[in-house]
Design a protein around this motif. Structure first.
Motif, mmCIF file in Angstrom:
data_model
loop_
_atom_site.group_PDB
_atom_site.id
_atom_site.type_symbol
_atom_site.label_atom_id
_atom_site.label_comp_id
_atom_site.label_asym_id
_atom_site.label_seq_id
_atom_site.Cartn_x
_atom_site.Cartn_y
_atom_site.Cartn_z
ATOM 1 N N SER A 1 45.096 57.520 107.468
ATOM 2 C CA SER A 1 45.315 59.083 107.390
ATOM 3 C C SER A 1 44.583 59.558 106.174
ATOM 4 N N MET A 2 43.753 60.546 106.284
ATOM 5 C CA MET A 2 43.034 61.284 105.227
ATOM 6 C C MET A 2 44.300 62.065 104.465
ATOM 7 N N PHE A 3 44.032 61.951 103.158
ATOM 8 C CA PHE A 3 44.962 62.622 102.019
ATOM 9 C C PHE A 3 44.442 63.889 102.290
ATOM 10 N N SER A 4 45.544 65.059 102.225
ATOM 11 C CA SER A 4 45.331 66.548 102.408
ATOM 12 C C SER A 4 44.825 67.077 101.180
ATOM 13 N N GLU A 5 44.387 68.276 100.778
ATOM 14 C CA GLU A 5 43.732 68.635 99.759
ATOM 15 C C GLU A 5 45.027 68.717 98.782
ATOM 16 N N GLN A 6 46.171 68.967 99.172
ATOM 17 C CA GLN A 6 47.340 69.279 98.213
ATOM 18 C C GLN A 6 47.818 67.914 97.822
ATOM 19 N N GLU A 7 47.810 66.868 98.636
ATOM 20 C CA GLU A 7 48.266 65.333 98.071
ATOM 21 C C GLU A 7 46.980 64.854 97.235
ATOM 22 N N GLN A 8 45.749 64.999 97.433
ATOM 23 C CA GLN A 8 44.784 64.498 96.565
ATOM 24 C C GLN A 8 44.865 65.434 95.134
ATOM 25 N N LYS A 9 45.299 66.525 95.218
ATOM 26 C CA LYS A 9 45.622 67.256 93.989
ATOM 27 C C LYS A 9 46.661 66.692 93.390
ATOM 28 N N LEU A 10 47.641 66.263 93.867
ATOM 29 C CA LEU A 10 49.000 65.840 93.224
ATOM 30 C C LEU A 10 48.217 64.206 92.840
ATOM 31 N N ILE A 11 47.740 63.496 93.635
ATOM 32 C CA ILE A 11 47.332 62.249 92.941
ATOM 33 C C ILE A 11 46.299 62.342 91.833
ATOM 34 N N GLU A 12 45.348 63.260 91.750
ATOM 35 C CA GLU A 12 44.548 63.594 90.809
ATOM 36 C C GLU A 12 45.264 63.933 89.276
ATOM 37 N N ASP A 13 46.419 64.762 89.470
ATOM 38 C CA ASP A 13 47.172 65.306 88.330
ATOM 39 C C ASP A 13 47.959 63.872 87.976
ATOM 40 N N LEU A 14 48.131 62.948 88.561
ATOM 41 C CA LEU A 14 49.090 61.960 88.213
ATOM 42 C C LEU A 14 48.123 60.953 87.484
ATOM 43 N N ASP B 1 41.730 51.860 98.403
ATOM 44 C CA ASP B 1 40.800 52.987 98.647
ATOM 45 C C ASP B 1 39.540 52.967 97.733
ATOM 46 N N ALA B 2 38.553 53.584 98.210
ATOM 47 C CA ALA B 2 37.295 53.673 97.445
ATOM 48 C C ALA B 2 37.509 54.726 96.519
ATOM 49 N N ASN B 3 38.297 55.638 96.498
ATOM 50 C CA ASN B 3 38.620 56.876 95.448
ATOM 51 C C ASN B 3 39.546 56.036 94.287
ATOM 52 N N GLU B 4 38.674 55.984 93.151
ATOM 53 C CA GLU B 4 39.338 55.600 92.080
ATOM 54 C C GLU B 4 40.551 55.995 91.660
ATOM 55 N N ALA B 5 40.775 57.356 91.634
ATOM 56 C CA ALA B 5 42.048 57.886 91.189
ATOM 57 C C ALA B 5 43.265 57.310 92.271
ATOM 58 N N ILE B 6 43.002 57.588 93.470
ATOM 59 C CA ILE B 6 43.789 57.175 94.543
ATOM 60 C C ILE B 6 44.177 55.473 94.559
ATOM 61 N N GLN B 7 43.125 54.724 94.403
ATOM 62 C CA GLN B 7 43.509 53.535 94.321
ATOM 63 C C GLN B 7 44.250 53.226 93.103
ATOM 64 N N THR B 8 43.833 53.627 91.850
ATOM 65 C CA THR B 8 44.729 53.625 90.655
ATOM 66 C C THR B 8 46.149 53.830 90.716
ATOM 67 N N VAL B 9 46.516 55.063 91.025
ATOM 68 C CA VAL B 9 47.674 55.507 91.195
ATOM 69 C C VAL B 9 48.530 54.603 92.245
ATOM 70 N N ALA B 10 47.863 54.241 93.455
ATOM 71 C CA ALA B 10 48.469 53.517 94.562
ATOM 72 C C ALA B 10 48.790 51.970 94.029
ATOM 73 N N ASN B 11 48.160 51.354 93.464
ATOM 74 C CA ASN B 11 48.246 50.204 92.634
ATOM 75 C C ASN B 11 49.543 50.029 91.512
ATOM 76 N N GLN B 12 49.341 51.376 90.975
ATOM 77 C CA GLN B 12 50.352 51.289 89.894
ATOM 78 C C GLN B 12 51.659 51.708 90.694
ATOM 79 N N LEU B 13 51.864 52.426 91.757
ATOM 80 C CA LEU B 13 52.945 52.805 92.427
ATOM 81 C C LEU B 13 53.598 51.329 93.222
ATOM 82 N N ASN B 14 52.624 50.489 93.780
ATOM 83 C CA ASN B 14 53.244 49.160 94.383
ATOM 84 C C ASN B 14 53.777 48.544 93.329
ATOM 85 N N GLN B 15 52.989 48.330 92.067
ATOM 86 C CA GLN B 15 53.679 47.705 90.945
ATOM 87 C C GLN B 15 55.058 47.935 90.368
ATOM 88 N N LEU B 16 55.080 49.424 90.248
ATOM 89 C CA LEU B 16 56.226 49.824 90.048
ATOM 90 C C LEU B 16 57.480 49.513 90.829
#
Length: 375
Positions: A77-90, A126-141
């Motif tokens: 699923s594509m991340f919505s604009e709202q979801e991408q903003k939240l990820i980028e803020d994190l 994910d190809a997007n660096e912000a999404i990949q970084t947040v996703a990996n940190q979330l999985n580790q957590l």
């Protein structure tokens, strides 16, 4: 209860009847198990351990048959604009320091939309660096929380006596250790202990080798019940009552709960000589009908949110919603017996839940989940 609970690789099957904090934990529980199959390793049927020990929860490869995610909805699923903003803020909060990102995630996870949790859980490449970084940190957590949960359960099982166990459970609740990962690990161990007891052969019974497994299952069930009771002290009364009703199989006990919490309380005082004197009038119910109806509505909305996130299948979600509907029907009968079937209390209770079980629109949050409520 284990009798009605089918815990298949953390998939959401009848979880509504056993989850401690349905509305609070439901979405996060789905996210915790969305990408993994759980295999349990417990004591051998022929080898009695010196002390009961938790089965080891091992995260292995994703199981598409258990996830039942049509068309890889959560993964692709594509991340919505709202979801991408939240990820980028994190990502911005974390910067180059993974510790800062971890802290930001810990603060955000409790309020993060379940659809986003499911997507991030599977976006480690994910190809997007912000999404990949947040996703990996979330999985580790989340994986670290699962390991901590296993240690917490080990400490509880080694308590040795009821008073010490109750004290440890109270401390664990205060420090936030009775969380989703803990209940995941606890449920896995209950399943493992129940399977061990069921597999005990007649020869084992004669040799009394099954006693260790039976004892382990009883201890785990006691821990499960006490942890639920402890956590219910910190949630709204309406939701706490709903949880107790959903996990109670005996109709007579459920009726007692309805009468005790949802009907007017008698006004009595006890005199110094021990006699009870009943005063005129009645006290308010321990749980208001409005609050109880709101708890049911919120739970159904979260079930639909998890379903539309792809973390459970339609049939399982329908079963969960039907469990909530059954509770509402039983409550209505008791309320009618107390206030009168034509009373305003019964009418308001019915009207409050009508949109939940008879949505007037296909876009209702009780069909689409919380995303519909936000739009």
């Amino acid at each position: 209860t284990p009798a009605t609970y089918m815990y298949h690789s953390f998939n959401m099957i009848s979880v509504i009847r056993t989850s401690c904090l349905v509305a609070t934990f439901l979405a996060q529980e789905a996210a915790m198990g969305a990408a993994f199959t759980i295999r349990t390793i417990g004591p051998s049927q022929r080898q009695k351990p010196a002390k009961p020990s938790p089965a080891t929860a091992i995260l292995v490869a994703p199981s598409s048959t258990m996830l039942r995610m049509a068309d890889d909805s959560a993964a692709n699923s594509m991340f919505s604009e709202q979801e991408q903003k939240l990820i980028e803020d994190l990502y911005a909060k974390g910067g180059e320091d993974s510790g800062d990102l971890k802290k930001a995630l810990e603060e955000t996870i409790p309020t993060m939309p379940p659809t986003l949790l499911v997507k991030l859980r599977q976006a480690g490449n994910d190809a997007n660096e912000a999404i990949q970084t947040v996703a990996n940190q979330l999985n580790q957590l989340l994986d670290a929380q699962l390991e901590e949960a296993k240690d917490t359960l080990q400490d509880l099982l080694e308590a040795g006596e009821i008073r010490k166990l109750d004290s440890l459970i109270g401390k664990a609740a205060k420090t936030g250790k009775l969380n989703v990962p803990f209940f995941n690990v606890l449920n896995v161990n209950i399943q493992d202990a129940a399977a061990t007891v069921a597999a005990t052969s007649k020869e084992d019974e004669e040799e009394k080798e099954g006693e260790g497994a039976a004892s382990r299952l009883q201890i785990l069930q006691h821990v499960y019940t006490r942890c639920q009771e402890e956590m219910e002290k910190s949630i709204p009364p309406g939701l706490a009552l709903l949880n107790r009703l959903l996990r109670q199989e005996q109709e007579a006990i459920r009726k007692n709960l309805y009468e005790h919490y949802l009907t007017p309380q008698s006004n009595k005082i006890t005199t110094p000589d021990g006699k009870e004197v009943e005063l005129k009038g009645q006290g308010a119910p321990l749980v208001s009908l409005e609050e109880f109806a709101s708890a049911i509505a919120k739970t159904v909305e979260q079930i639909r949110t998890v379903e539309n996130a792809g973390a459970t299948d339609r049939a399982s979600a329908a079963t969960m919603v039907e469990s909530c509907r059954q509770v509402a029907k039983e409550a209505r009968i008791v309320i009618g017996e107390s206030y009168g079937i034509e009373s305003s209390q019964v009418a308001e209770f019915q009207e409050g839940l009508q949109p939940v079980f008879r949505p007037s629109s296909a876009d209702s949050p009780y069909i689409k989940g919380e995303m519909a409520a936000q739009s």
